[in-house]
Scaffold this active site. Structure first.
Site, PDB file in Angstrom:
ATOM      1  CB  CYS A 167      39.750  38.257  42.641  1.00  0.00           C
ATOM      2  SG  CYS A 167      38.427  37.301  41.884  1.00  0.00           S
ATOM      3  CG  HIS A 227      35.952  38.489  47.174  1.00  0.00           C
ATOM      4  ND1 HIS A 227      36.993  39.322  46.845  1.00  0.00           N
ATOM      5  CD2 HIS A 227      35.889  37.562  46.179  1.00  0.00           C
ATOM      6  CE1 HIS A 227      37.522  38.922  45.690  1.00  0.00           C
ATOM      7  NE2 HIS A 227      36.881  37.858  45.273  1.00  0.00           N
ATOM      8  CD  GLU A 228      34.794  33.919  47.020  1.00  0.00           C
ATOM      9  OE1 GLU A 228      34.398  33.803  45.844  1.00  0.00           O
ATOM     10  OE2 GLU A 228      35.993  34.109  47.315  1.00  0.00           O
ATOM     11  CG  HIS A 261      32.968  36.313  42.464  1.00  0.00           C
ATOM     12  ND1 HIS A 261      33.513  36.910  41.354  1.00  0.00           N
ATOM     13  CD2 HIS A 261      34.002  36.124  43.325  1.00  0.00           C
ATOM     14  CE1 HIS A 261      34.822  37.082  41.542  1.00  0.00           C
ATOM     15  NE2 HIS A 261      35.146  36.624  42.738  1.00  0.00           N
TER      16      HIS A 261
HETATM   17 ZN    ZN Z   1      37.017  36.662  43.548  1.00  0.00          ZN
END
Ligand code: ZN
Length: 177
Positions: A101, A143-144, A147
């Site tokens: 990341c 993953h995004e 966030h």
């Molecule tokens: Zn990330």
């Protein structure tokens, strides 16, 4: 002209916030943010970046898979802005794969993710898009998407033994293990 934006790092409380829904996609602020994020992720050798990573707490990210120094085996795709994205359905199969990341420099982790996801998002022209994503691109999306809810990949590690340094990771890639 797109501007490179500073990427905030783990410990900054903005990374732990739930990001706000984007109401007006045509707003110049949002359109400029998309251009700046796209330039920033390319420069940083990333394959994705979420708006909260540049301290803009909106439900918006860029998926920009391509082979680069950090991910030599990534598939190639056009950088795509995904606004107000959501996971509509997912495969039952879960696979573990290496992630890093841009907000957690120097660390890689083996993260369990759904092998395939059916997703919906609004594109930068305001059009609703639905797609089925698999493997590495499905991993980037998940993953995004995390966030936007204040979740970072290290939160999803099953075991601290699944965490290694970037240097070790690069050695493993070089040795193809
Ligand atoms: Zn990330």
């Amino acid at each position: 002209m797109a501007e490179l934006m500073p990427i905030i790092q783990l410990g900054n409380p903005i990374l732990r916030q739930k990001a706000a829904w984007v109401d007006n996609i045509q707003d110049a602020h949002i359109q400029n943010l998309i251009d700046d994020l796209t330039a920033t992720v390319a420069k940083a050798n990333g394959v994705g970046i979420a708006a909260p990573q540049v301290a803009a707490s909106y439900r918006l990210f860029i998926v920009a898979s391509r082979p680069n120094l950090r991910y030599p085996h990534a598939p190639v795709m056009e950088p795509t802005a995904m606004i107000n994205p959501r996971i509509v359905a997912h495969a039952t199969e879960i696979v573990k794969g290496w992630e890093g990341c841009l907000s957690v420099p120097g660390i890689r982790g083996l993260v369990p993710r759904y092998q395939a996801v059916e997703v919906a998002y609004t594109d930068r022209n305001g059009k609703l898009q639905k797609q089925e994503l698999t493997d590495f691109v499905a991993r980037i999306f998940q993953h995004e998407h995390d966030h936007l809810d204040g979740i970072v990949f290290v939160d999803r590690l099953e075991n601290s033994l699944d965490m290694i340094t970037e240097d070790e990771y690069q050695k493993r890639i070089a040795n193809n293990t």
